[in-house]
Design a protein around this motif. Sequence first.
Motif, PDB file in Angstrom:
ATOM      1  N   VAL A  84       0.933  -1.095  -0.155  1.00  0.00           N
ATOM      2  CA  VAL A  84      -0.049  -0.178   0.055  1.00  0.00           C
ATOM      3  C   VAL A  84       0.993   1.452   0.091  1.00  0.00           C
ATOM      4  O   VAL A  84       1.953   1.403   0.870  1.00  0.00           O
ATOM      5  CB  VAL A  84      -0.855   0.000   1.142  1.00  0.00           C
ATOM      6  CG1 VAL A  84      -1.694   1.096   1.306  1.00  0.00           C
ATOM      7  CG2 VAL A  84      -1.652  -1.151   1.259  1.00  0.00           C
ATOM      8  N   THR A  85       0.592   2.089  -0.905  1.00  0.00           N
ATOM      9  CA  THR A  85       1.387   3.538  -1.019  1.00  0.00           C
ATOM     10  C   THR A  85       1.015   4.254   0.278  1.00  0.00           C
ATOM     11  O   THR A  85       0.016   4.794   0.298  1.00  0.00           O
ATOM     12  CB  THR A  85       1.186   4.005  -2.380  1.00  0.00           C
ATOM     13  OG1 THR A  85       1.636   3.213  -3.373  1.00  0.00           O
ATOM     14  CG2 THR A  85       1.826   5.144  -2.356  1.00  0.00           C
ATOM     15  N   LEU A  86       2.131   4.673   0.971  1.00  0.00           N
ATOM     16  CA  LEU A  86       1.990   5.620   2.087  1.00  0.00           C
ATOM     17  C   LEU A  86       2.149   7.090   1.790  1.00  0.00           C
ATOM     18  O   LEU A  86       1.449   7.906   2.380  1.00  0.00           O
ATOM     19  CB  LEU A  86       2.735   5.195   3.374  1.00  0.00           C
ATOM     20  CG  LEU A  86       2.418   3.693   3.774  1.00  0.00           C
ATOM     21  CD1 LEU A  86       3.514   3.327   4.960  1.00  0.00           C
ATOM     22  CD2 LEU A  86       1.140   3.367   4.240  1.00  0.00           C
ATOM     23  N   GLU A  87       3.121   7.322   0.691  1.00  0.00           N
ATOM     24  CA  GLU A  87       3.696   8.521   0.454  1.00  0.00           C
ATOM     25  C   GLU A  87       4.313   8.409  -1.015  1.00  0.00           C
ATOM     26  O   GLU A  87       4.968   7.288  -0.990  1.00  0.00           O
ATOM     27  CB  GLU A  87       4.433   9.278   1.589  1.00  0.00           C
ATOM     28  CG  GLU A  87       4.837  10.587   1.145  1.00  0.00           C
ATOM     29  CD  GLU A  87       5.805  11.422   1.979  1.00  0.00           C
ATOM     30  OE1 GLU A  87       5.365  11.275   3.087  1.00  0.00           O
ATOM     31  OE2 GLU A  87       6.783  11.799   1.757  1.00  0.00           O
ATOM     32  N   GLU A  88       4.059   9.330  -1.611  1.00  0.00           N
ATOM     33  CA  GLU A  88       4.931   9.483  -3.190  1.00  0.00           C
ATOM     34  C   GLU A  88       4.991  11.020  -3.409  1.00  0.00           C
ATOM     35  O   GLU A  88       4.300  11.736  -3.003  1.00  0.00           O
ATOM     36  CB  GLU A  88       4.097   8.588  -4.221  1.00  0.00           C
ATOM     37  CG  GLU A  88       2.848   9.276  -4.495  1.00  0.00           C
ATOM     38  CD  GLU A  88       2.061   8.229  -5.692  1.00  0.00           C
ATOM     39  OE1 GLU A  88       2.893   8.049  -6.637  1.00  0.00           O
ATOM     40  OE2 GLU A  88       0.855   8.022  -5.512  1.00  0.00           O
ATOM     41  N   GLY A  89       6.223  11.105  -4.074  1.00  0.00           N
ATOM     42  CA  GLY A  89       6.416  12.554  -4.521  1.00  0.00           C
ATOM     43  C   GLY A  89       7.598  12.719  -5.505  1.00  0.00           C
ATOM     44  O   GLY A  89       8.014  11.631  -6.082  1.00  0.00           O
TER      45      GLY A  89
END
Length: 83
Positions: free
Chosen positions: A56-61
Amino acid sequence: MNNTIERIKNALTTIIKESRGPITLLPNEVTIDSLHKKNNHYEIMGSYKYTNIFGVTLEEGSFKIVLDEKLEPIEIEIKPKSK
């Protein structure tokens, strides 16, 4: 050159982890979109995607980081995506 890219990627991973707080970002979660060597530094732009053990993606940037010849940060710009 591959060894240099690996060292740069590891440096980027460490810098992003330290800048974003207590996350366990791995080098395979960091993508380099462009890398330019200018004088005695590297200008790198790319993205990161931090996921948990379940995928599960918790943070991206995205990021723009400038490193000196010793791979120490000169400039750090990290922009997390809004959810």
